[in-house]
Design a protein around this motif. Structure first.
Motif, PDB file in Angstrom:
ATOM      1  N   GLY A 106       0.783  -1.229   0.000  1.00  0.00           N
ATOM      2  CA  GLY A 106       0.000   0.000   0.000  1.00  0.00           C
ATOM      3  C   GLY A 106       0.811   1.273   0.000  1.00  0.00           C
ATOM      4  N   LYS A 107       0.182   2.344  -0.529  1.00  0.00           N
ATOM      5  CA  LYS A 107       0.846   3.647  -0.584  1.00  0.00           C
ATOM      6  C   LYS A 107       1.041   4.206   0.817  1.00  0.00           C
ATOM      7  N   GLY A 108       0.025   4.072   1.649  1.00  0.00           N
ATOM      8  CA  GLY A 108       0.147   4.594   3.009  1.00  0.00           C
ATOM      9  C   GLY A 108       1.258   3.908   3.769  1.00  0.00           C
ATOM     10  N   SER A 200      -5.117  15.231  -3.227  1.00  0.00           N
ATOM     11  CA  SER A 200      -3.924  15.466  -4.065  1.00  0.00           C
ATOM     12  C   SER A 200      -2.731  14.677  -3.526  1.00  0.00           C
ATOM     13  N   GLY A 201      -2.040  14.029  -4.430  1.00  0.00           N
ATOM     14  CA  GLY A 201      -0.911  13.169  -4.049  1.00  0.00           C
ATOM     15  C   GLY A 201       0.350  13.950  -3.778  1.00  0.00           C
ATOM     16  N   GLU A 202       0.331  15.270  -4.063  1.00  0.00           N
ATOM     17  CA  GLU A 202       1.465  16.135  -3.733  1.00  0.00           C
ATOM     18  C   GLU A 202       1.026  16.947  -2.505  1.00  0.00           C
ATOM     19  N   GLY A 218      -3.266   1.949   2.886  1.00  0.00           N
ATOM     20  CA  GLY A 218      -3.518   2.054   1.440  1.00  0.00           C
ATOM     21  C   GLY A 218      -3.698   3.488   0.981  1.00  0.00           C
ATOM     22  N   TYR A 219      -4.680   3.682   0.095  1.00  0.00           N
ATOM     23  CA  TYR A 219      -4.922   5.006  -0.502  1.00  0.00           C
ATOM     24  C   TYR A 219      -5.718   5.929   0.414  1.00  0.00           C
ATOM     25  N   GLY A 220      -6.011   5.485   1.638  1.00  0.00           N
ATOM     26  CA  GLY A 220      -6.703   6.370   2.566  1.00  0.00           C
ATOM     27  C   GLY A 220      -5.789   7.383   3.218  1.00  0.00           C
TER      28      GLY A 220
HETATM   29  O1  LIG Z   1      -7.977  12.213  -6.797  1.00  0.00           O
HETATM   30  C1  LIG Z   1      -8.402  11.101  -7.198  1.00  0.00           C
HETATM   31  O2  LIG Z   1      -9.600  10.869  -7.424  1.00  0.00           O
HETATM   32  C2  LIG Z   1      -7.423   9.919  -7.400  1.00  0.00           C
HETATM   33  C3  LIG Z   1      -7.630   9.333  -8.808  1.00  0.00           C
HETATM   34  O3  LIG Z   1      -7.305  10.319  -9.740  1.00  0.00           O
HETATM   35  P1  LIG Z   1      -7.708  10.088 -11.290  1.00  0.00           P
HETATM   36  O4  LIG Z   1      -9.215   9.906 -11.334  1.00  0.00           O
HETATM   37  O5  LIG Z   1      -6.967   8.862 -11.774  1.00  0.00           O
HETATM   38  O6  LIG Z   1      -7.258  11.369 -11.978  1.00  0.00           O
HETATM   39  O7  LIG Z   1      -6.055  10.328  -7.265  1.00  0.00           O
HETATM   40  C4  LIG Z   1      -5.626  10.852  -6.033  1.00  0.00           C
HETATM   41  O8  LIG Z   1      -6.097  10.088  -4.935  1.00  0.00           O
HETATM   42  C5  LIG Z   1      -5.288   9.095  -4.335  1.00  0.00           C
HETATM   43  C6  LIG Z   1      -5.954   8.669  -3.022  1.00  0.00           C
HETATM   44  O9  LIG Z   1      -5.898   9.713  -2.081  1.00  0.00           O
HETATM   45  C7  LIG Z   1      -3.868   9.605  -4.095  1.00  0.00           C
HETATM   46  O10 LIG Z   1      -3.058   8.611  -3.466  1.00  0.00           O
HETATM   47  C8  LIG Z   1      -3.293   9.981  -5.445  1.00  0.00           C
HETATM   48  O11 LIG Z   1      -1.942  10.421  -5.284  1.00  0.00           O
HETATM   49  C9  LIG Z   1      -4.121  11.094  -6.058  1.00  0.00           C
HETATM   50  O12 LIG Z   1      -3.679  11.287  -7.406  1.00  0.00           O
END
Ligand SMILES: O=C(O)[C@@H](COP(=O)(O)O)O[C@H]1O[C@H](CO)[C@@H](O)[C@H](O)[C@H]1O
Ligand SMILES: O=c1ccn([C@@H]2O[C@H](COP(=O)(O)OP(=O)(O)O)[C@@H](O)[C@H]2O)c(=O)[nH]1
Length: 331
Positions: A106-108, A200-202, A218-220
Motif C-alpha cells: 500500500g501507498k500509506g 492530491s498526491g502532492e 492504502g490510498y486512505g
Molecule cells: O484524486 C483522485 O480521485 C485519485 C484518482 O485520480 P484520477 O481519477 O486517476 O485522476 O487520485 C488521487 O487520490 C489518491 C488517493 O488519495 C492519491 O493517493 C493519489 O496520489 C491522487 O492522485
C-alpha cells in the motif's frame, strides 16, 4: 464562518509567491526531505527524480533547498528501484524498512515507513507517475510551512485534466475525489469544503505532525492526514497552494473502486471528531507486523465487482487492506 457554516480559514497561496532562493533563505537550520512513493513506475520515476535533484538538491557542495530525495520502492516488480537510483534518488524498499514491524502492501504503508529512513523536519510527498508538472510543486508546497508555524499540512491545488490514449484532454481527473471524497466531506466534515483537492498526491507536512498520526496502509492516507490535521491543529493548520496543472497516469475504473474503499474506510474511522469518538474503535488499530499486536493481518474489506464472462456477469471479489499503522512516534 462562511456561508452554510463552511470555514474559509484554509489559506490559499500560489507557487509563484516564493522563489527557491527565497525559501533557502527562509529555511534556516530546518531540514527538508522529498519522498516519492513508487510502485511499478519505471516509465516515469526517473524523470521525476532527475528534475527534483537537478533543481532543488544540494549540488556541488552548495546548499540546495532539499536535503534528500528518497524513493520508497513499494513492492515494485519492474526496474523502478534501479532507474530511480540511477536518476539520483536514495531508494529504500518499503519491505526492508523496520522489518521488525512487518510489511503490508500500500501507498500509506510506503509513506508511513518513509518516516524511519528520512530526517527532514519538513516532508514533501510527490507521486512517481507525474507527467505534466514542475519542481515549483515542491517550492510551492514548502512555502506555507516555512513562513507560518501554525500551518502543519499543505495541499496541492491544480487542474487535473485526463489525457486519453490519443493525447486528447478528456473530463477532469480526480474521479475518487469528485465521487467519493468531496461528497463524504460535504456530509460529515463541511468545514473542509474549502479544500480544493483533498486527495492530491502532492502534499507537504511537518514531520512532528505526521509522526503523531495513525496511517492507513492504502490510498486512505491523504484523506486521513487531512482530517487528522484539522482535528489536531484546526482547519487553520491546513494551507493549500495553487500549482497550476498536473497530469499523471490514471487508474482504470475497477482499480479506482478499490481506492474508493480505502478512502471511505479511512474517512469513516474519522467521521466523528475526537471528542465524539468514544463509541468507535480507536483509530489506528495496528496491522499485523506491528510489534505490539500480531493478531490478524490488519483489517480487510471485500469489494465485489462484476465482469461479463461467457456465462454472463461474474463476480470479481477483491480483498482490500483497510488496516492502519500506529503513529510512527510510538514505534
Ligand atoms: O484524486 C483522485 O480521485 C485519485 C484518482 O485520480 P484520477 O481519477 O486517476 O485522476 O487520485 C488521487 O487520490 C489518491 C488517493 O488519495 C492519491 O493517493 C493519489 O496520489 C491522487 O492522485
Ligand atoms: O501500493 C502502492 C500504490 C501506489 N503507490 C504510489 O503512489 C503514487 C500514487 O498512486 P497511483 O498513481 O496509483 O494513484 P493515482 O494518482 O492514480 O490516484 C504513485 O507514485 C504510486 O506508484 C505506492 O507507492 N504503493
Amino acid at each position: 464562518m462562511g456561508e452554510a457554516g463552511i470555514n474559509r480559514a484554509v489559506t490559499a497561496y500560489r507557487a509563484s509567491d516564493w522563489t527557491t532562493a527565497d525559501l533557502i533563505a527562509l529555511k534556516g537550520d530546518r531540514t527538508i526531505s522529498v519522498v516519492v512513493p513508487a510502485r511499478d513506475e519505471e516509465a516515469t520515476v526517473a524523470a521525476v527524480v532527475e528534475r527534483l535533484v537537478a533543481d532543488l538538491g544540494s549540488v556541488a557542495g552548495g546548499r540546495g533547498l532539499v536535503d534528500e530525495v528518497v524513493v520508497i520502492d513499494s513492492d515494485s516488480t519492474d526496474a523502478t528501484a534501479r532507474v530511480a537510483a540511477a536518476a539520483g534518488a536514495r531508494v529504500e524498499p518499503a519491505a526492508g524498512i523496520r522489518p521488525d514491524l512487518g510489511t503490508v502492501p500500500g501507498k500509506g504503508e510506503a509513506l508511513w515507513k518513509s518516516q524511519f529512513v528520512t530526517r527532514g523536519d519538513l516532508v514533501v510527498f510527490v507521486d512517481a507517475d507525474l507527467l505534466d508538472w514542475g519542481t515549483h510543486f515542491v517550492t510551492g508546497l514548502l512555502g506555507p510551512l516555512l513562513v507560518d508555524e501554525d500551518v502543519h499540512l499543505v495541499k496541492a491545488v491544480y487542474d487535473r485534466p485526463m489525457i486519453d490514449a490519443e493525447g486528447r484532454e478528456e473530463e477532469a481527473g480526480g474521479r475518487v475525489t469528485e465521487l467519493v471524497a468531496r461528497p463524504w466531506l460535504a456530509l460529515h466534515r463541511p468545514e473542509l469544503a474549502g479544500i480544493v483537492q483533498p486527495l492530491s498526491g502532492e502534499w507537504a507536512i511537518r514531520r512532528s505532525a505526521f509522526a503523531s498520526y495513525s496511517v492507513p496502509v492504502g490510498y486512505g492516507i491523504e484523506i486521513a492526514a487531512l482530517i487528522d490535521t484539522a482535528d489536531t491543529h484546526g482547519v487553520g493548520g491546513i494551507a493549500q497552494v495553487d500549482l497550476g496543472r498536473r497530469t499523471h497516469r490514471h487508474h482504470r475504473h475497477d482499480t479506482l473502486g478499490l481506492m474508493a474503499v480505502q478512502v471511505l474506510a479511512a474517512a469513516d474511522r474519522r467521521r466523528f471528531r475526537p471528542v465524539d469518538r468514544r463509541r468507535l474503535r480507536p483509530v489506528g488499530e495496528p496491522v499485523d507486523g506491528d510489534r505490539r499486536d500480531r493478531s490478524g493481518l490488519g483489517e480487510t474489506a471485500v469489494l465485489t465487482q462484476y465482469a461479463r464472462r461467457s456465462a454472463g456477469f461474474e463476480p470479481v471479489v477483491t480483498p482490500v487492506g483497510i488496516g492502519e499503522r500506529p503513529p510512527a512516534a510510538s514505534c
